[in-house]
Structures are given as structure tokens and as C-alpha cells.
Scaffold this active site. Sequence first.
Site, mmCIF file in Angstrom:
data_model
loop_
_atom_site.group_PDB
_atom_site.id
_atom_site.type_symbol
_atom_site.label_atom_id
_atom_site.label_comp_id
_atom_site.label_asym_id
_atom_site.label_seq_id
_atom_site.Cartn_x
_atom_site.Cartn_y
_atom_site.Cartn_z
ATOM 1 N N CYS A 325 0.834 -1.198 0.000
ATOM 2 C CA CYS A 325 0.000 0.000 0.000
ATOM 3 C C CYS A 325 0.876 1.259 0.000
ATOM 4 O O CYS A 325 1.608 1.502 -0.948
ATOM 5 C CB CYS A 325 -0.958 -0.041 1.185
ATOM 6 S SG CYS A 325 -2.394 1.040 1.002
ATOM 7 N N HIS A 422 -3.738 -5.744 0.839
ATOM 8 C CA HIS A 422 -3.507 -6.177 2.216
ATOM 9 C C HIS A 422 -4.010 -7.606 2.396
ATOM 10 O O HIS A 422 -4.957 -8.028 1.734
ATOM 11 C CB HIS A 422 -4.259 -5.272 3.195
ATOM 12 C CG HIS A 422 -3.784 -3.852 3.221
ATOM 13 N ND1 HIS A 422 -2.700 -3.443 3.961
ATOM 14 C CD2 HIS A 422 -4.251 -2.751 2.578
ATOM 15 C CE1 HIS A 422 -2.533 -2.140 3.783
ATOM 16 N NE2 HIS A 422 -3.457 -1.700 2.957
#
Length: 479
Positions: A325, A422
Site C-alpha cells: 500500500c 492487504h
Amino acid sequence: MIQGTTSDAGKSVMVAGLCRCLHRRGIRVAPFKPQNMALNSAVTSDRGEIGRAQALQAQAAGIAPHVDMNPVLLKPSSDQRAQLILQGRALEHMEATEFHDYKKVAMDTVLDSWRRLQIQYEALLVEGAGSPAEINLREGDIANMGFAETVSCPVVIVADIDRGGVFAHLVGTLELLSPSEQDLVQGFIINRFRGDIALLQPGLDWLEARTGKPVLGVVPYLHNLQLDAEDAIATEQACDTDEPLRVIVPVLPRISNHTDFDPLRTHPGVDLQYIGEGEVPPPADLVIIPGSKSVRADVAWLRHNGWEKYLQRHVRYGGKVLGICGGMQMLGAQVNDPQGVEGEAGTSIGFDLLPLSTTLAPGKTLRQVTGHLSDGGCFEGYEIHCGQTQVEPGTRAFVHFDDGREDGALSADNQIAGTYTHGIFDQGESCAALLRWAGLEAAVTEDREVLREREIDRLADALEQSLDLGAMFPQWFTP
């Protein structure tokens, strides 16, 4: 409602365990946290965002997480500023003083979610935030006693005896509540006790006599309890080999979703170390740059702490680097924030280890995803990020989604990878593939979901043995 004398007293864990206790008896139960402040979040199936602890509690209750379970979520982006998320949707960044004035609106949102959950479930287990005795935060409170009084919810106060001062914590907290708030308190739970309960009994007798409130149970210290943390970084490890895969993660000032790495922390073949400010990064096989709520500020922090030179040397000697991310954004050429999404508008130079650049923009990508890694390994995960990343043509994608999209990048020499996804360590298959990529041979892993279920049951077993559930829930448990 479970309230605590301090942060990390055990509120989240108690609610999760009690959800499982009720679920085992066929009770339709749901968790609820009116207001949460955390950088560990989860994505619901309807593309909303809630605290990760509430997603875990929903799993313990045997239901899917929903935005009504955490209607107000604050994600700090600085010491005095946070992003406000109402019923799963990011609205704006607010200064602390602004949010204090906004609490009336936020309370309406909280009660709206509360009423919907009341219709759907037989029982609601509510988690407070921090401590109810924060005098400066009492006015307009929506997180603790302000909420409890509004809906007439009975309260149990939990304290962590492992920290010391447990009797002062409990008595002091009760004394600082108003008479009407004290009337809502049904009793106390003492958490994380080690030793012979007989030695504690005189203190319990004194506490009950002093306060007029019963001690509803003393919960033992559950060593190496492997459950997703609400915000604090867990450091206990399961490594049991003399030649582990060495993995390090910098503790960014605004690190987010560090629960991504819990499967590594519990892997017997992995030595996972979190490296804080001022600490010298040791030699490693794999460096993971984690997610961040303030990417530009955190890339500056990394440079200030010597990580740029460390990464260059690490890569030169054959080490692997993975960015997740915001960490992937930092590994690119630059991070542009023309509209000041994370703070002051501007551009930050990245580490230029991956052929990509990112432009931040208002609005947030929130979705659950499934797919496979470029080198194999299926996964179920989620995306939660602002802005868009442009990858140079011809670059290999690191992740391939089942809907046909691609994500992230893999360097030509196969040393550096990045992804927005994630949860890629949570499934045994994808975790094993990632560990083999990083250099761990025969990387046998366990699905995180299986471990979570086992640990939730372990927690519920302990609560059933140590708490007076008949006093807490007389309609469902025999006193």
C-alpha cells in the site's frame, strides 16, 4: 458495554471472547464500538471501512462485519489531525478541536447504527474507547459513558493487572464517574493475571467492599494470544529455528494495518523485527515497507532515519524488498499530493526502486479482492488506499485479481515488489509463495483464518472458566 481503565486494558479482546461465548449458545450477537481511533482497519463486503478489532469481533460472533458495528472511525494523520469516517465512508480530515465540536452530529450517526443493530440481533456487546475517566473529554462524549447513559446500557469495567496498580485504576476510574454513571457499572473484570489467585483474593475482597461492585472474574494471562491488535504492535514471536528468514519492518510514525505481518510473527521459520526510530536496521533477507496514513511524511521520516542508504545497500547485496500500500508508493519515483489530501500539497521523491509514481486524490478505494501472486499462491485480501499509481509499461504485475485486473509491480531482477493488496500473508498458499520468493525454502504455512478461529475459541474457553457469565447474562447463562 465493556469499558477499560486505560487503553489496551483488554476491551477488544473481552468483547471478542464474549461474542464467541454467546454465539456458542445460539444467541444472535453482534459487536459495536461507537467511536474508534485506530490505523488498523478492515473493509466490509459493502466497501465500507471499520476498525479491524470490530471485524475480528464479528468473526467471533459468526457474522460478516458491517459498517454499523463501528459507525465512527478516526484515523490519525498527525498528532492533532485525523480522517473522519462515518458509517464506513471517509468524509474529511479534522483537527482535534473541530471533531470535539462535531460530536453532536457524530452521536446521531452512532445512534442510527445502534438502532439498526438492535432490530437485527438479540444481544449487542459494546466496546468503549480508552478510559471513561478522561475528564477533558467528558463533554459530548460518544465513546464511553456518554453513549452508555444515552441508551441505558449496563457497563463492566476491565483493568490490566499485568501493568500494576490495578486497584488504583479501578477505584480511581469509578470515583471519577458521576453518580448516574456509577449506577450503570455492574462490576469489574481483572485481566491478564499471572500467579496464584489465592494471593489476590484479599485485594478482591477489599475492592468489592470499597466500591460496592462485584468482581465478575479474573482472566488469566493468555500467553502468545494470536489475535489482531486494534492498534498496538504485537511483538511476541514463534520462531524456533537457528537459521530463520530474517524480516524487518520499519515502525513508521503513521504505520497502518501492521496486522498484515502477524502471520510472519507467528511463523516458526521467520524472525520478524519491528525497527523503531533511532534503531539501526540489522541485516535482513526481506525488508517490508508497510502501509501509512501519511505517505509523504513517512517517506521523509525514513530518509531522516537512514533507511534510503540502508535499502540501497540491502538491494545491492541481494536482499528482497516488499512494499504494501503506502509502502509501495514510497518505493516508486515520486508521490504527488496536488490537492493536499494528506496535509500540505506538494510532491515527495520516493526511493525509486520500482518503476511507478503515485498521485493522491480525494476519495478512497475500498474493496475486498481475490487473486493470485505472479509466482503463484492464491489469496483473499482487501484494498484500502487513496490515489492512483501509474506503473511504467512493460513492468510485471505482482498481483493478478480474479476479476482480470492487475496490481503492483515486480522489478526486472525479481528483488523488489509492491502491491496495494492487504492480507496476502493470511492464506497459507500465498504466504508460502511469498516466503519462498524471499528465500525461505520449504515454507509451510497455516491459514490465518484457521489460527484466528482456534485463538478465538481458546479465549472464549478462558472467559467461560474465569468469568461469572451468569451474573453478566442471566437470561442466557445459569448463575
